[in-house]
Write a protein that holds these residues in place. Structure first.
Motif, short mmCIF file in Angstrom:
data_model
loop_
_atom_site.label_atom_id
_atom_site.label_comp_id
_atom_site.label_asym_id
_atom_site.label_seq_id
_atom_site.Cartn_x
_atom_site.Cartn_y
_atom_site.Cartn_z
N ARG A 23 0.83 -1.20 0.00
CA ARG A 23 0.00 0.00 0.00
C ARG A 23 0.86 1.26 0.00
N ALA A 24 1.93 1.25 0.78
CA ALA A 24 2.84 2.41 0.81
C ALA A 24 3.46 2.63 -0.57
N GLY A 25 3.81 1.54 -1.25
CA GLY A 25 4.35 1.65 -2.60
C GLY A 25 3.35 2.25 -3.57
N GLN A 26 2.09 1.86 -3.43
CA GLN A 26 1.03 2.41 -4.29
C GLN A 26 0.85 3.90 -4.03
N ILE A 27 0.84 4.27 -2.76
CA ILE A 27 0.67 5.68 -2.40
C ILE A 27 1.86 6.50 -2.91
N ALA A 28 3.05 5.95 -2.79
CA ALA A 28 4.25 6.64 -3.28
C ALA A 28 4.15 6.86 -4.79
N PRO A 69 18.30 -11.87 8.75
CA PRO A 69 16.90 -11.98 8.35
C PRO A 69 16.26 -10.61 8.13
N ALA A 70 16.67 -9.58 8.89
CA ALA A 70 16.12 -8.23 8.67
C ALA A 70 16.51 -7.74 7.29
N GLU A 71 17.72 -7.99 6.88
CA GLU A 71 18.16 -7.59 5.54
C GLU A 71 17.39 -8.35 4.47
N THR A 76 12.99 -8.25 0.31
CA THR A 76 11.65 -8.68 -0.13
C THR A 76 10.70 -7.49 -0.16
N ALA A 77 10.73 -6.67 0.88
CA ALA A 77 9.84 -5.51 0.96
C ALA A 77 10.14 -4.52 -0.16
N ALA A 78 11.42 -4.27 -0.44
CA ALA A 78 11.79 -3.34 -1.52
C ALA A 78 11.29 -3.85 -2.87
N ASP A 79 11.40 -5.15 -3.10
CA ASP A 79 10.91 -5.73 -4.34
C ASP A 79 9.40 -5.52 -4.48
N ARG A 80 8.68 -5.68 -3.38
CA ARG A 80 7.23 -5.50 -3.42
C ARG A 80 6.86 -4.04 -3.63
N ALA A 81 7.60 -3.14 -3.00
CA ALA A 81 7.33 -1.71 -3.18
C ALA A 81 7.59 -1.29 -4.63
N ILE A 89 13.49 4.18 -3.32
CA ILE A 89 13.26 3.36 -2.13
C ILE A 89 14.55 3.26 -1.33
N GLU A 90 14.43 3.51 -0.03
CA GLU A 90 15.56 3.34 0.89
C GLU A 90 15.14 2.30 1.92
N THR A 91 16.04 1.40 2.26
CA THR A 91 15.74 0.40 3.29
C THR A 91 16.65 0.61 4.49
#
Length: 150
Positions: A23-28, A69-71, A76-81, A89-91
């Motif tokens: 959702r954040a990716g869509q809003i961005a 695991p956080a990395e 995974t999150a960056a790919d989805r965004a 995108i910054e992680t």
């Protein structure tokens, strides 16, 4: 009103938190945000502690991780965004408790919007221990979007 320029979204690697990232990716994308910051709070754990947590916590064991695991979660999150259309995108993986980490990241990046999933709002553990979505809505200095993910 123009769109949000800087959006921070929290993820812990769970499927529900990744829906908040979507959702954040869509809003961005729709709002032409200049930056989406994906944040993962973690507490380092030994492999034996992670194994034990999986035995005890079952599906909630994703909360017990080390930095690797956080990395992985952030990748995974960056790919989805990106798939949702976000551009810049910054992680960030930060050692610490989720609410404190999200508040700090929002302030540091001067976020105009903080996005979190709703998991924990209506659970027994959330009522006893407190939930991240509830805490951030009370403490954030920017707009907060609690995404219905459950």
């Amino acid at each position: 009103m123009s769109g949000y320029q800087t959006i921070v979204v929290g993820t812990d690697g769970s499927e529900t938190s990744l829906k908040a990232v979507d959702r954040a990716g869509q809003i961005a994308r729709v709002g032409s945000a200049t930056k989406l910051v994906i944040v993962c709070a973690y507490v380092p754990a030994e492999p034996r502690d992670v194994d034990r947590a999986q035995d005890i916590l079952g599906e909630d064991a994703y909360q017990v991780v080390g930095s690797t695991p956080a990395e992985d979660t952030l990748r995974t999150a960056a790919d989805r965004a990106k798939a949702a259309g976000a551009g810049n995108i910054e992680t960030v993986a930060v050692r610490g408790e989720p609410v404190r980490v999200l508040m700090s990241a929002s302030k540091k990046h001067r976020a105009e919007l903080l996005v979190v999933g709703n998991r924990g709002l209506n659970t027994l553990a959330g009522r006893i221990l407190g939930s991240v979505p509830s805490a951030v809505t009370h403490r954030a200095e920017c707009d907060v979007l609690v995404v219905h993910t459950t």
